[in-house]
Design an enzyme around this catalytic site. Structure first.
Site, PDB file in Angstrom:
ATOM      1  N   TYR A 170       0.886  -1.103   0.126  1.00 54.92           N
ATOM      2  CA  TYR A 170       0.052   0.022   0.055  1.00 54.92           C
ATOM      3  C   TYR A 170       0.864   1.294   0.013  1.00 54.92           C
ATOM      4  O   TYR A 170       0.570   2.194  -0.699  1.00 54.92           O
ATOM      5  CB  TYR A 170      -1.003  -0.032   1.488  1.00 54.92           C
ATOM      6  CG  TYR A 170      -1.896   1.152   1.446  1.00 54.92           C
ATOM      7  CD1 TYR A 170      -2.978   1.257   0.638  1.00 54.92           C
ATOM      8  CD2 TYR A 170      -1.422   2.006   2.401  1.00 54.92           C
ATOM      9  CE1 TYR A 170      -3.820   2.298   1.062  1.00 54.92           C
ATOM     10  CE2 TYR A 170      -2.571   3.063   2.761  1.00 54.92           C
ATOM     11  CZ  TYR A 170      -3.608   3.232   2.039  1.00 54.92           C
ATOM     12  OH  TYR A 170      -4.427   4.201   2.098  1.00 54.92           O
ATOM     13  N   LYS A 174       1.174   4.349  -2.699  1.00 49.13           N
ATOM     14  CA  LYS A 174       0.613   5.741  -2.336  1.00 49.13           C
ATOM     15  C   LYS A 174       1.844   6.544  -2.671  1.00 49.13           C
ATOM     16  O   LYS A 174       1.696   7.878  -2.944  1.00 49.13           O
ATOM     17  CB  LYS A 174       0.313   5.679  -0.980  1.00 49.13           C
ATOM     18  CG  LYS A 174      -0.959   5.218  -0.621  1.00 49.13           C
ATOM     19  CD  LYS A 174      -2.130   5.601  -1.623  1.00 49.13           C
ATOM     20  CE  LYS A 174      -3.652   5.359  -1.029  1.00 49.13           C
ATOM     21  NZ  LYS A 174      -4.591   5.847  -2.172  1.00 49.13           N
TER      22      LYS A 174
HETATM   23  N1  LIG Z   1      -9.507   6.518   5.712  1.00 52.85           N
HETATM   24  C1  LIG Z   1      -8.032   6.972   5.762  1.00 52.85           C
HETATM   25  O1  LIG Z   1      -7.722   7.526   6.806  1.00 52.85           O
HETATM   26  C2  LIG Z   1      -7.221   7.156   4.741  1.00 52.85           C
HETATM   27  C3  LIG Z   1      -5.859   7.399   4.644  1.00 52.85           C
HETATM   28  C4  LIG Z   1      -4.987   7.589   3.950  1.00 52.85           C
HETATM   29  C5  LIG Z   1      -5.539   7.318   2.451  1.00 52.85           C
HETATM   30  N2  LIG Z   1      -6.816   6.959   2.411  1.00 52.85           N
HETATM   31  C6  LIG Z   1      -7.232   6.655   0.954  1.00 52.85           C
HETATM   32  O2  LIG Z   1      -8.217   7.378   0.831  1.00 52.85           O
HETATM   33  C7  LIG Z   1      -9.248   6.564  -0.480  1.00 52.85           C
HETATM   34  C8  LIG Z   1     -10.467   6.323   0.246  1.00 52.85           C
HETATM   35  O3  LIG Z   1     -10.403   5.200   1.269  1.00 52.85           O
HETATM   36  P1  LIG Z   1     -11.610   5.205   2.498  1.00 52.85           P
HETATM   37  O4  LIG Z   1     -10.808   5.149   3.627  1.00 52.85           O
HETATM   38  O5  LIG Z   1     -12.820   6.021   2.141  1.00 52.85           O
HETATM   39  O6  LIG Z   1     -11.788   3.761   2.236  1.00 52.85           O
HETATM   40  P2  LIG Z   1     -13.253   2.838   1.774  1.00 52.85           P
HETATM   41  O7  LIG Z   1     -13.142   1.320   1.774  1.00 52.85           O
HETATM   42  O8  LIG Z   1     -14.429   3.351   2.566  1.00 52.85           O
HETATM   43  O9  LIG Z   1     -13.723   3.206   0.317  1.00 52.85           O
HETATM   44  C9  LIG Z   1     -13.079   2.863  -0.919  1.00 52.85           C
HETATM   45  C10 LIG Z   1     -13.992   2.537  -2.053  1.00 52.85           C
HETATM   46  O10 LIG Z   1     -13.397   2.461  -2.907  1.00 52.85           O
HETATM   47  C11 LIG Z   1     -13.973   1.454  -3.768  1.00 52.85           C
HETATM   48  N3  LIG Z   1     -13.308   0.762  -4.716  1.00 52.85           N
HETATM   49  C12 LIG Z   1     -12.238  -0.237  -4.391  1.00 52.85           C
HETATM   50  N4  LIG Z   1     -11.690  -0.505  -5.530  1.00 52.85           N
HETATM   51  C13 LIG Z   1     -12.243  -0.116  -6.609  1.00 52.85           C
HETATM   52  C14 LIG Z   1     -11.928  -0.227  -8.105  1.00 52.85           C
HETATM   53  N5  LIG Z   1     -11.197  -0.855  -8.467  1.00 52.85           N
HETATM   54  N6  LIG Z   1     -12.829   0.526  -8.976  1.00 52.85           N
HETATM   55  C15 LIG Z   1     -13.776   1.337  -8.188  1.00 52.85           C
HETATM   56  N7  LIG Z   1     -13.842   1.609  -6.927  1.00 52.85           N
HETATM   57  C16 LIG Z   1     -13.079   0.704  -5.963  1.00 52.85           C
HETATM   58  C17 LIG Z   1     -14.525   0.417  -2.757  1.00 52.85           C
HETATM   59  O11 LIG Z   1     -15.926  -0.288  -3.298  1.00 52.85           O
HETATM   60  C18 LIG Z   1     -14.866   1.625  -1.558  1.00 52.85           C
HETATM   61  O12 LIG Z   1     -16.230   1.946  -1.567  1.00 52.85           O
HETATM   62  C19 LIG Z   1      -8.327   5.327  -0.617  1.00 52.85           C
HETATM   63  O13 LIG Z   1      -7.598   5.790  -1.662  1.00 52.85           O
HETATM   64  C20 LIG Z   1      -7.390   5.244   0.617  1.00 52.85           C
HETATM   65  O14 LIG Z   1      -6.283   4.349   0.115  1.00 52.85           O
HETATM   66  C21 LIG Z   1      -7.721   6.804   3.495  1.00 52.85           C
END
Ligand SMILES: NC(=O)c1ccc[n+]([C@@H]2O[C@H](COP(=O)([O-])OP(=O)(O)OC[C@H]3O[C@@H](n4cnc5c(N)ncnc54)[C@H](O)[C@@H]3O)[C@@H](O)[C@H]2O)c1
Length: 292
Positions: A170, A174
């Site tokens: 991951y 990133k």
């Molecule tokens: N939550 C955090 O604190 C955090 C921290 C750093 C980075 N992020 C990043 O933020 C973004 C959103 O994450 P989140 O925390 O809301 O997670 P989440 O799991 O709630 O949402 C991610 C969404 O992406 C969709 N998805 C996955 N693979 C896909 C694909 N191939 N095509 C289309 N849709 C797809 C999933 O169905 C899901 O609804 C991600 O890129 C994650 O890595 C989140």
């Protein structure tokens, strides 16, 4: 009047978590939104169409305009159809928010080839492909003499920019997304396209399950206390970066609660040098002065 009136925005992975919040805020600020989500599990397994449809229904309920799209952003045809969905439905596209993601956390010695490939694929390729198709569309527009004011906002993470144990797949993806952002910002400026990235921290199913973190990011029991881990706190920055006249380009921002911080690129620091090739023994002696 909304900050995003007249803008057409694609948001990937917008069925849940942070992406859903982006979609709702963008619509409230006047954007027409393509809500992309294939409805996968947190590890990329098990799919259901409903999350994207539910967000579209929520947007329509507040009088906004949105359409669902269920393409896998990590496939060439899926990314192509995503851009086509925006143009066919709303006549244009101005903003691409790359947000979709999955997790397969394992320490390196337990990390399988499949877990490596799945995470690199959804994040790194899943950022490249929609961006590649959107960029081709904007280049055509610019070449046809149209003034393009487009914005790409991608999603990086401190797991890659700073590093986090158990997330080498991951984190590598990133950090790659941050590098990708810096490079395409330079390449696409000539077409009127800006590219920036965010490294968010918020409470979603992705972070709630992380050992030791779930409790730390829980919703405060007192409604008067600011919920610093509400995923909705991330979206105002993304909406700002999406605005037609925003000037940010090639930047990566940390964002959590009410905090926005600008990251600095990898940068060279301490130096040792001589005007000749180093002997190994000599360099072995001098090297520690670089990190003393
Ligand atoms: N939550 C955090 O604190 C955090 C921290 C750093 C980075 N992020 C990043 O933020 C973004 C959103 O994450 P989140 O925390 O809301 O997670 P989440 O799991 O709630 O949402 C991610 C969404 O992406 C969709 N998805 C996955 N693979 C896909 C694909 N191939 N095509 C289309 N849709 C797809 C999933 O169905 C899901 O609804 C991600 O890129 C994650 O890595 C989140």
């Amino acid at each position: 009047m909304g900050a995003l009136d007249g803008r057409v925005a694609i948001i990937t992975g917008a069925g849940r978590g942070i992406g859903r919040e982006h979609a709702l805020l963008f619509a409230a600020e006047g954007a027409k939104v393509v809500v992309n989500d294939l409805g996968g599990g947190v590890d990329g397994s098990a799919m259901t169409a409903s999350p994207a449809e539910e967000v579209v229904a929520e947007i329509r309920a507040i009088g906004g305009d949105a359409v669902a799209n269920h393409d896998n952003v990590a496939t060439w045809a899926g990314g192509e159809n995503l851009i086509k969905t925006a143009v066919d439905t709303f006549g244009d596209v101005h903003v691409l928010v790359n947000n979709a993601g999955i997790l397969r956390d394992r320490v390196l010695v337990n990390l399988s080839e499949e877990d490596w490939d799945a995470v690199i694929n959804v994040h790194l390729k899943g950022h490249f492909i929609p961006t590649r198709h959107a960029a081709a569309y904007w280049r055509e527009q610019a070449k046809a003499g149209k003034t393009v004011k487009a914005s790409i906002i991608s999603t990086s993470s401190t797991s890659g920019l700073i590093g986090n144990v158990g997330q080498s797949n991951y984190g590598a993806a990133k950090a790659g997304i941050a590098a990708f952002t810096v490079i395409i910002a330079e390449e696409l400026a000539r077409y009127g396209v800006r590219a920036n990235a965010i490294a968010p921290v918020a409470r979603t199913r992705m972070t709630e399950a992380l050992p030791g973190l779930g409790e730390h990011i829980a919703k405060p029991s007192d409604a008067a206390v600011f919920d610093a881990f509400d995923p909705g706190n991330i979206s105002p920055l993304v909406a700002t970066l999406a605005m037609e006249d925003c000037e940010a380009n090639g930047q990566v921002f940390f964002v959590q609660g009410g905090t926005v911080r600008k990251f600095q690129n990898w940068t060279m620091t301490t130096t040792i040098e001589k005007n000749d090739r180093w002997e190994v023994a000599e360099l072995a002696q001098q090297l520690p002065t670089l990190f003393a």
